[in-house]
Design a protein around this motif. Structure first.
Motif, PDB file in Angstrom:
ATOM      1  N   UNK A  11       2.543  -8.498  -1.148  1.00  0.00           N
ATOM      2  CA  UNK A  11       2.895  -9.289  -2.223  1.00  0.00           C
ATOM      3  C   UNK A  11       1.890  -9.643  -3.099  1.00  0.00           C
TER       4      UNK A  11
ATOM      5  N   UNK B  21       0.846  -9.165  -7.410  1.00  0.00           N
ATOM      6  CA  UNK B  21       1.879  -9.198  -8.688  1.00  0.00           C
ATOM      7  C   UNK B  21       1.429  -7.661  -9.198  1.00  0.00           C
TER       8      UNK B  21
ATOM      9  N   UNK C  80       1.814  -6.301 -12.009  1.00  0.00           N
ATOM     10  CA  UNK C  80       1.258  -6.234 -13.547  1.00  0.00           C
ATOM     11  C   UNK C  80      -0.214  -6.549 -13.743  1.00  0.00           C
ATOM     12  N   UNK C  81      -0.651  -7.074 -12.501  1.00  0.00           N
ATOM     13  CA  UNK C  81      -1.973  -7.534 -12.816  1.00  0.00           C
ATOM     14  C   UNK C  81      -2.858  -6.530 -11.952  1.00  0.00           C
ATOM     15  N   UNK C  82      -4.106  -6.367 -12.214  1.00  0.00           N
ATOM     16  CA  UNK C  82      -5.269  -5.427 -11.641  1.00  0.00           C
ATOM     17  C   UNK C  82      -5.353  -5.940 -10.039  1.00  0.00           C
TER      18      UNK C  82
END
Lengths: 247, 310
Positions: free
Chosen positions: A110, A112, A114-116
């Motif tokens: 889980x 995100x 779109x984040x590194x």
């Protein structure tokens, strides 16, 4: 994997290790409406600093039990106390604060997308109101601990299964939680990586963290014997069939 | 003071919330995925609604000015119609002008020349009619001031020059003013409808954004985010988009209103369509309203969406 020692705070509440109950289920049960995944009459106490394996066949309710332990589900019967507080009586903000003391490693990680990776690991700090920019050293050390320093700027979809699980573990401990709950963390990785993850969890347990690890992999449980002092809980038909078995 | 403390604390908290919403921080803003069809849905719908709102505002202000102008101009302009036998017409006209000359509040009075009367009748009767043979009444154009006693003048004319009838245009002025007022009401109604549609569209966009990011919300809750944090992240994103879209739509609307013909040769309604003076400040409220509507709608939608997750 260039693992070094766990970089965050040293053991805290060592005196309480083995004494204080951090998660306590009393005759707890949960029903989804049908029989699948239902739990009933669960009595389970996790002392601070303990290490428990939760095992059982698929559909026995392991994930449901874990969700009760970190408050994603509230019991439909009995009581679940998280750090001495009845989970049903916790406000939503109160539950959020409790979760900052429980690090969870999900089977599907889980993240995100779109984040590194570095941003994902810093997310718990951010939502807790802490400035990740001031904790770059801790973050860097944590990534080094799980052997992902070279992947800091990668996005989650680009990570391998093992990298994702190690990253999920790093995110779970970034807040230096008291309890670490892992749901089949080795489900999607090879044996070598499973051993590495187990080693990391053992290291955390030796620092006083309470660990609850759900797995159906009995070989992994056997392999843990030289690493940790753990107890095994077997869940079947919605009940804990064997509790407290020493490894 | 003790009773006021909770109220003051709540107010302080609200102001702090608004300040945080306005300032935000780049790291927290990154939590909400930046792309998706809801971006353009929010921006374009806010821009379109703002564009229409500017026209509705211009219409409302224009009809207001039109109604005021008709009421003011026609209230000052009056006509005296003098029906008299041809032999007495000049004498009676002189008598009326003499009365007007000594009546307080009469700004100016002037008898229309036969050529001017012919010009007035030409659209209906054509240019070739022998108007000099028709028994037309003499017309005296009168401009009154605010202190003119219209009823007193009417009574005096009836007493001294019975053939003279004072027409203050009330009969046909009232429906015009009423029509302009109704147009103004329609403008306000259009504004209310546009505001409602804008709120609904932004609310739908917010709900779509939240539904598309349900997993993000779930993850944030699981790692310990409070509801306020999650709601703020989404509210700030949607509010800023709505604000930006509405600002763009407002600017385009104002440019379009400015480009409308300002002085058409025939005069009329278009002469008034636009903003003037302080009226130019009114469109500034449009993006602010859009931002407020987005803020309230998104916050409500976010808290409802959050309620689905423990």
């Amino acid at each position: 994997m260039d693992c070094t020692g766990f970089p965050l705070r040293a053991e805290r509440g060592g005196a309480a290790k083995g004494m204080a109950i951090v998660i306590d289920l009393r005759a707890a049960g949960y029903s989804y409406g049908g029989s699948a995944g239902a739990l009933s009459g669960i009595d389970l106490s996790l002392p601070a600093g303990s290490f428990h394996f939760l095992t059982g066949p698929s559909g026995a309710g392991k994930t449901t039990l874990l969700k009760l332990c970190y408050g994603e589900l509230k019991p439909s019967e009995g009581q679940v106390a998280l750090f001495g507080k009845d989970s049903r009586m916790l406000s939503r903000d109160g539950l959020a604060l409790v979760r900052q003391r429980i690090g969870v490693v999900h089977q599907d990680c889980r993240f995100l997308d779109h984040l590194t990776l570095a941003e994902n690991l810093a997310l718990p700090l951010l939502v807790a109101g802490r400035d990740p920019a001031r904790e770059t050293e801790s973050l860097s050390q944590l990534m080094s601990w799980v052997g992902l320093s070279h992947r800091a700027t990668a996005y989650p979809p680009a990570l391998s299964g093992g990298e994702r699980q190690r990253a999920a573990l790093a995110r779970a401990v970034i807040m230096d939680p008291d309890v670490i709950i892992a749901d089949e963390p080795t489900g999607n990785v090879d044996w070598e990586m499973s051993q590495r993850l187990l080693t990391l969890l053992g290291e955390l347990n030796r620092l006083g963290k309470t660990v609850l690890l759900a797995t159906h992999d009995l070989a992994l449980i056997r392999a843990a014997k030289p690493l940790v002092q753990a107890r095994v809980l077997r869940l079947a038909d919605g009940r804990v069939q064997a509790a407290g078995t020493e490894l | 003071m003790t009773r006021l403390r909770p109220l003051l604390d709540a107010l302080r908290q609200r102001l702090a919330d608004l300040a945080e919403l306005a300032l935000g921080d780049r790291a927290s803003d990154r939590v909400v995925p930046p792309t998706g069809h809801t971006v353009w849905l929010t921006v374009l719908s806010a821009a379109a609604m703002a564009f229409l709102a500017v026209f509705a505002l211009a219409l409302t202000q224009a009809t207001g000015r039109l109604a005021d102008a008709w009421a003011e101009d026609l209230a000052q302009s009056m006509t005296i119609r003098l029906a008299a036998p041809a032999a007495e017409a000049d004498a009676q006209q002189a008598a009326v002008l003499a009365i007007l000359a000594e009546t307080p509040g009469v700004a100016s009075a002037r008898a229309l020349t036969p050529a001017e009367q012919a010009a007035l009748l030409e659209p209906w009767l054509g240019p070739d009619l022998p108007l000099d043979r028709l028994p037309l009444p003499r017309l005296i154009d009168l401009v009154g001031g605010e202190d003119l006693d219209v009823e007193g003048l009417r009574l005096r004319l009836a007493g001294e020059v019975p053939g003279a009838v004072l027409d203050d245009h009330t009969d046909w002025r009232a429906p015009l003013v009423a029509a302009a007022d109704r147009l103004r009401m329609l403008g306000w109604l259009a504004l209310v409808l546009i505001a409602g549609v804008m709120g609904a569209v932004v609310s739908l966009a917010a709900q779509a954004a939240l539904a598309a990011n349900a997993e993000v919300i779930r993850v944030l809750r699981l790692i310990g985010a409070r509801d306020f944090y999650v709601a703020r992240a989404f509210t700030r994103r949607v509010t800023l988009r709505a604000l930006a879209g509405a600002a763009g739509g407002t600017v385009l609307g104002m440019i379009a209103v400015t480009l409308l013909p300002s002085e058409p040769a025939t005069g009329g309604f278009l002469t008034y369509l636009g903003f003037s003076g302080a009226g130019w400040l009114a469109p500034i409220l449009v993006p602010l309203f859009a931002g407020l509507a987005a803020f309230l709608a998104t916050r409500r939608a976010a808290l409802r969406a959050l309620a689905r997750f423990e």
